[in-house]
Design a protein around this motif. Structure first.
Motif, PDB file in Angstrom:
ATOM      1  N   THR A 432      43.975  43.403  47.478  1.00  0.00           N
ATOM      2  CA  THR A 432      42.804  43.179  48.323  1.00  0.00           C
ATOM      3  C   THR A 432      41.722  42.428  47.570  1.00  0.00           C
ATOM      4  OG1 THR A 432      41.852  45.323  47.749  1.00  0.00           O
ATOM      5  CG2 THR A 432      43.274  45.241  49.684  1.00  0.00           C
ATOM      6  N   ASP A 433      41.756  42.518  46.235  1.00  0.00           N
ATOM      7  CA  ASP A 433      40.783  41.781  45.425  1.00  0.00           C
ATOM      8  C   ASP A 433      40.947  42.136  43.962  1.00  0.00           C
ATOM      9  OD1 ASP A 433      38.677  39.884  45.296  1.00  0.00           O
ATOM     10  OD2 ASP A 433      37.743  40.803  47.029  1.00  0.00           O
ATOM     11  N   ARG A 434      40.324  41.324  43.105  1.00  0.00           N
ATOM     12  CA  ARG A 434      40.053  41.783  41.755  1.00  0.00           C
ATOM     13  C   ARG A 434      38.887  42.755  41.873  1.00  0.00           C
ATOM     14  NH1 ARG A 434      43.107  41.759  37.617  1.00  0.00           N
ATOM     15  NH2 ARG A 434      41.404  41.404  36.156  1.00  0.00           N
ATOM     16  N   SER A 435      38.871  43.773  41.055  1.00  0.00           N
ATOM     17  CA  SER A 435      37.813  44.780  41.161  1.00  0.00           C
ATOM     18  C   SER A 435      36.425  44.146  41.039  1.00  0.00           C
ATOM     19  CB  SER A 435      37.995  45.866  40.101  1.00  0.00           C
ATOM     20  OG  SER A 435      38.018  45.307  38.805  1.00  0.00           O
ATOM     21  N   LYS A 436      36.328  43.080  40.219  1.00  0.00           N
ATOM     22  CA  LYS A 436      35.025  42.448  40.021  1.00  0.00           C
ATOM     23  C   LYS A 436      34.686  41.462  41.139  1.00  0.00           C
ATOM     24  CE  LYS A 436      37.182  39.045  36.957  1.00  0.00           C
ATOM     25  NZ  LYS A 436      37.356  38.616  35.570  1.00  0.00           N
ATOM     26  N   ASP A 437      35.673  41.152  42.011  1.00  0.00           N
ATOM     27  CA  ASP A 437      35.422  40.183  43.077  1.00  0.00           C
ATOM     28  C   ASP A 437      35.243  40.829  44.445  1.00  0.00           C
ATOM     29  OD1 ASP A 437      35.542  38.047  41.338  1.00  0.00           O
ATOM     30  OD2 ASP A 437      37.680  37.724  41.606  1.00  0.00           O
ATOM     31  N   LEU A 438      35.438  42.147  44.536  1.00  0.00           N
ATOM     32  CA  LEU A 438      35.158  42.835  45.783  1.00  0.00           C
ATOM     33  C   LEU A 438      33.673  42.722  46.111  1.00  0.00           C
ATOM     34  CD1 LEU A 438      37.189  46.145  45.495  1.00  0.00           C
ATOM     35  CD2 LEU A 438      37.411  44.482  47.328  1.00  0.00           C
ATOM     36  N   ILE A 439      33.368  42.661  47.390  1.00  0.00           N
ATOM     37  CA  ILE A 439      31.978  42.565  47.841  1.00  0.00           C
ATOM     38  C   ILE A 439      31.595  43.895  48.469  1.00  0.00           C
ATOM     39  CG2 ILE A 439      30.383  41.366  49.391  1.00  0.00           C
ATOM     40  CD1 ILE A 439      32.405  38.950  49.177  1.00  0.00           C
ATOM     41  N   LYS A 440      30.600  44.557  47.925  1.00  0.00           N
ATOM     42  CA  LYS A 440      30.172  45.843  48.458  1.00  0.00           C
ATOM     43  C   LYS A 440      28.942  45.643  49.315  1.00  0.00           C
ATOM     44  CE  LYS A 440      30.046  50.704  47.479  1.00  0.00           C
ATOM     45  NZ  LYS A 440      30.208  51.781  46.466  1.00  0.00           N
ATOM     46  N   SER A 441      29.151  45.659  50.613  1.00  0.00           N
ATOM     47  CA  SER A 441      28.083  45.441  51.581  1.00  0.00           C
ATOM     48  C   SER A 441      27.632  46.793  52.115  1.00  0.00           C
ATOM     49  CB  SER A 441      28.589  44.545  52.715  1.00  0.00           C
ATOM     50  OG  SER A 441      27.564  44.247  53.613  1.00  0.00           O
ATOM     51  N   GLY A 442      26.417  47.166  51.769  1.00  0.00           N
ATOM     52  CA  GLY A 442      25.977  48.516  52.095  1.00  0.00           C
ATOM     53  C   GLY A 442      26.801  49.477  51.261  1.00  0.00           C
ATOM     54  N   CYS A 443      27.551  50.340  51.912  1.00  0.00           N
ATOM     55  CA  CYS A 443      28.445  51.240  51.179  1.00  0.00           C
ATOM     56  C   CYS A 443      29.897  50.981  51.558  1.00  0.00           C
ATOM     57  CB  CYS A 443      28.066  52.693  51.438  1.00  0.00           C
ATOM     58  SG  CYS A 443      27.950  53.120  53.178  1.00  0.00           S
ATOM     59  N   GLU A 444      30.180  49.778  52.079  1.00  0.00           N
ATOM     60  CA  GLU A 444      31.542  49.418  52.475  1.00  0.00           C
ATOM     61  C   GLU A 444      32.015  48.206  51.682  1.00  0.00           C
ATOM     62  OE1 GLU A 444      33.483  51.001  54.349  1.00  0.00           O
ATOM     63  OE2 GLU A 444      32.291  52.264  55.673  1.00  0.00           O
ATOM     64  N   TRP A 445      33.333  48.149  51.442  1.00  0.00           N
ATOM     65  CA  TRP A 445      33.922  47.054  50.689  1.00  0.00           C
ATOM     66  C   TRP A 445      34.440  45.966  51.612  1.00  0.00           C
ATOM     67  CZ3 TRP A 445      32.986  46.978  45.711  1.00  0.00           C
ATOM     68  CH2 TRP A 445      32.823  48.172  45.000  1.00  0.00           C
ATOM     69  N   ILE A 446      34.300  44.717  51.157  1.00  0.00           N
ATOM     70  CA  ILE A 446      34.838  43.544  51.863  1.00  0.00           C
ATOM     71  C   ILE A 446      35.745  42.798  50.891  1.00  0.00           C
ATOM     72  CG2 ILE A 446      34.287  41.332  52.968  1.00  0.00           C
ATOM     73  CD1 ILE A 446      31.608  42.514  53.787  1.00  0.00           C
ATOM     74  N   SER A 447      36.938  42.435  51.353  1.00  0.00           N
ATOM     75  CA  SER A 447      37.895  41.706  50.520  1.00  0.00           C
ATOM     76  C   SER A 447      37.608  40.210  50.572  1.00  0.00           C
ATOM     77  CB  SER A 447      39.323  41.969  50.996  1.00  0.00           C
ATOM     78  OG  SER A 447      40.219  41.058  50.407  1.00  0.00           O
ATOM     79  N   SER A 448      37.280  39.637  49.431  1.00  0.00           N
ATOM     80  CA  SER A 448      37.024  38.192  49.388  1.00  0.00           C
ATOM     81  C   SER A 448      38.297  37.399  49.672  1.00  0.00           C
ATOM     82  CB  SER A 448      36.453  37.794  48.024  1.00  0.00           C
ATOM     83  OG  SER A 448      37.399  37.980  46.989  1.00  0.00           O
ATOM     84  N   ILE A 449      39.457  37.943  49.293  1.00  0.00           N
ATOM     85  CA  ILE A 449      40.724  37.235  49.536  1.00  0.00           C
ATOM     86  C   ILE A 449      40.995  37.095  51.016  1.00  0.00           C
ATOM     87  CG2 ILE A 449      43.234  37.401  49.253  1.00  0.00           C
ATOM     88  CD1 ILE A 449      42.753  38.643  46.528  1.00  0.00           C
ATOM     89  N   ASP A 450      40.766  38.161  51.781  1.00  0.00           N
ATOM     90  CA  ASP A 450      40.986  38.084  53.231  1.00  0.00           C
ATOM     91  C   ASP A 450      40.061  37.048  53.870  1.00  0.00           C
ATOM     92  OD1 ASP A 450      42.910  40.000  53.054  1.00  0.00           O
ATOM     93  OD2 ASP A 450      41.698  41.639  53.859  1.00  0.00           O
ATOM     94  N   ILE A 451      38.819  37.011  53.421  1.00  0.00           N
ATOM     95  CA  ILE A 451      37.860  36.040  53.958  1.00  0.00           C
ATOM     96  C   ILE A 451      38.324  34.616  53.640  1.00  0.00           C
ATOM     97  CG2 ILE A 451      35.469  35.225  53.859  1.00  0.00           C
ATOM     98  CD1 ILE A 451      35.814  37.946  55.216  1.00  0.00           C
ATOM     99  N   GLU A 452      38.815  34.392  52.437  1.00  0.00           N
ATOM    100  CA  GLU A 452      39.286  33.064  52.025  1.00  0.00           C
ATOM    101  C   GLU A 452      40.514  32.640  52.826  1.00  0.00           C
ATOM    102  OE1 GLU A 452      37.712  33.832  47.463  1.00  0.00           O
ATOM    103  OE2 GLU A 452      39.852  33.916  47.925  1.00  0.00           O
ATOM    104  N   ASN A 453      41.443  33.568  53.033  1.00  0.00           N
ATOM    105  CA  ASN A 453      42.668  33.224  53.758  1.00  0.00           C
ATOM    106  C   ASN A 453      42.390  32.790  55.193  1.00  0.00           C
ATOM    107  OD1 ASN A 453      44.394  33.659  51.623  1.00  0.00           O
ATOM    108  ND2 ASN A 453      44.803  35.790  52.150  1.00  0.00           N
ATOM    109  N   ILE A 454      41.427  33.423  55.842  1.00  0.00           N
ATOM    110  CA  ILE A 454      41.068  33.022  57.206  1.00  0.00           C
ATOM    111  C   ILE A 454      40.459  31.630  57.196  1.00  0.00           C
ATOM    112  CG2 ILE A 454      39.524  33.520  59.149  1.00  0.00           C
ATOM    113  CD1 ILE A 454      39.932  36.516  58.500  1.00  0.00           C
TER     114      ILE A 454
END
Length: 566
Positions: A432-454
């Protein structure tokens, strides 16, 4: 206490030299084809290769190289580099492949940290050697991988590889070595701090070659013509220079020309059936075949790794060109093979959509590798395809500790990879991501890889990166950085609207910016660290609205993420 009953089998050590000796003896006439730095195409056989590797071993021994000494290489994929793989390790020295795409200061650090006694280099790197040599006083000699006729003008004193080999006859027996002795040394391509050395053993290297060759992995055989596009300085070209001799496969080396047109021409000329490389290389190849209106006549499958492969690329290979694109994952610390996305018989009976979803993941482990995901408390998480946690691995070709480091990175006998992943009930892992590349929005995680693939699935997008951008309310929000495809256009608004219905509303990036090109690391991965530095002061449109938009209104409007459930 009962004495264990031992098996009564021969104790034959697993040595790297045994791979080439096997190919020479049983597949001696099989070709190794190289597009040379000198401009022509070179052909010879496994039998020729072993003889010249033995000549190199003799030459290095004559120069005073001893078992355990490190021999560095700065070279592209070619027959001389292959000879160095075996001519060094065959008598107990260590083959240290160096990534020439790193900054010179990093390369000098690596050479000095490894304490290389000699460095062999392709003539394209002559000017780089002139920069390195004064910074590497312990290197006893620099050897240009060419003949006397093509020796480049240099300020550094260098020897000719062919002249050194010519002094020896190749009448040399590979010694029986301790299979746990060191064979190869690679340094990580980390984007922060100094690179770290990973020292492989003969045993781990041979076992990795066996694992990589399995039908459920790369599936190599003597019927294959294999072109490793992944460089031999990048984790031993994912083990192909060891797996191909093991299976007797024909080897095709592309040299320095890795553009789409050059790769396609070589693949067609040598009837290549299998290849391997990073997504950026395949992007160039697919662009060329599409624009030229050509097709692959022999290519059956290609392994794609090094960074996450966009699903659109996997579909294009399969649906447009009939090529099986095998998504894989690994790392330098794993020699590097960890998983490959290939279906078993039962999975091939499922619906096309279910098969596609599996193949878009990084895949199933190869025998020899075990994996698990753990939560913040260190406890193992379920394999349900939903829970995600830190990915840990172990196995006979997984690192125990870094070269010249006393402390071990292991946690309870497992290596923490730094990746965040899910594992489903089929045992298919998805990063879902490298641990350092995950995006923590509020208290939820967003996968940068999923965003890039779309984003990459949009026809006007050539490449995309998603990074965290500072936000006064949510701490971090996703920013999309995009390179447009030549001749096509898309606006910021159109691209953000493209996400509607594909992800949760609060996953949609807050902004999209367009650039001419994206920076990559020396191994072809997106350079997220540089991107974060470049856009450190970028102000998101939503951030400007925070002061005038109460929190409750923002949630109702759906412009920010919903809070985590309690």
């Amino acid at each position: 206490m009962t004495t264990p009953l031992h098996g009564q089998m021969m104790d034959v050590p697993l040595t790297v030299s045994s791979l080439l000796a096997h190919a020479s003896r049983y597949f001696g006439a099989t070709e190794i084809v190289s597009k040379r730095i000198e401009g022509d195409v070179h052909r010879y056989t496994y039998r020729d290769c072993e003889k010249r590797a033995k000549q190199l071993a003799q030459a290095l021994i004559a120069l005073g190289v001893e078992p355990g000494d490190r021999i560095g290489t700065l070279a592209w994929n070619g027959y001389r580099h292959l000879e160095t793989y075996y001519g060094t390790t065959g008598f107990g020295a260590v083959c240290h492949t160096i990534n020439p795409r790193l900054f010179p200061d990093q390369i000098a650090y690596i050479v000095n940290h490894a304490d290389d006694s000699y460095v062999l280099f392709d003539i394209t790197f002559a000017s780089l050697v002139d920069v390195l040599a004064p910074q590497c006083p312990n290197v006893r000699g620099w050897i240009a991988m060419t003949d006397d006729m093509h020796m480049p003008p240099m300020s550094t004193a260098a020897s000719s590889y062919e002249a050194l080999l010519a002094k020896h006859d190749g009448n040399f027996d590979w010694p029986l070595l301790d299979e746990r002795s060191a064979s190869n040394l690679c340094y990580t391509s980390g984007t922060t701090g100094n690179p770290k050395g990973v020292l492989y053993s003969h045993r781990s290297t041979v076992l990795h070659a066996l694992g990589a060759s399995l039908p459920g992995a790369m599936g190599l055989s003597a019927r294959d013509s294999v072109l490793p596009v992944v460089p031999m300085f990048h984790v031993n070209a994912w083990g192909i220079p060891h797996a191909a001799p093991l299976t007797g496969a024909k080897l095709v080396f592309p040299g320095k020309d890795l553009d789409g047109k050059s790769l396609y021409a070589l693949m067609e000329a040598e009837r290549v059936t299998c290849s391997a490389g990073v997504p950026t290389v395949w992007l160039g190849l697919l662009s060329y075949v599409r624009e030229a209106g050509v097709r692959f006549s022999s290519l059956e499958r290609t392994v794609i790794g090094g960074s996450a492969c966009p699903p659109a690329m996997l579909r294009m290979f399969k649906e447009d060109y009939g090529v099986e694109a095998i998504h894989g994952w690994g790392m330098t610390e794993m020699s590097p093979l960890g998983t490959l996305a290939r279906l078993n018989w039962e999975q091939t009976q499922r619906s096309p959509d279910e098969q596609r979803r599996l193949l878009e993941k990084q895949g199933h482990v190869v025998y020899g590798v075990d994996m698990k995901i753990v939560g913040a408390d260190g406890q193992e998480l379920p394999w349900d395809g939903v829970a995600f946690g830190d990915l840990h691995v172990r196995g006979p070709w997984v690192i125990d500790r870094y070269f010249r480091k006393d402390d071990s990175p292991l946690a309870d006998g497992w290596f923490p990879t730094g990746d965040v992943a899910t594992i489903d009930r089929d045992g298919f892992m998805r990063i879902t991501d490298r641990s350092k590349d995950l995006i923590k929005s509020g208290c939820e995680w967003i996968s940068s890889i999923d965003i890039e693939n779309i984003a990459i699935a949009h026809p006007a997008v050539a490449e995309a990166a998603c990074i965290a951008c500072a936000h006064p309310l949510w701490v971090e929000r996703p920013l999309l950085v995009v390179v447009k495809r030549a001749g096509l256009d898309v606006t910021r608004e159109e691209l953000l609207a493209f996400y509607e219905g594909k992800v949760a509303k609060w996953w949609i990036p807050d902004d999209a910016v367009f650039v001419d090109q994206l920076l990559h690391t020396a191994t072809g991965k997106l350079h997220k660290l540089k991107l974060r530095e470049q856009f450190r002061d970028h102000v998101l449109p939503s951030a400007r609205d925070v002061e005038n938009c109460p929190l409750t209104d923002r949630m109702t409007a759906g412009s920010g993420p919903t809070p985590a459930p309690e």
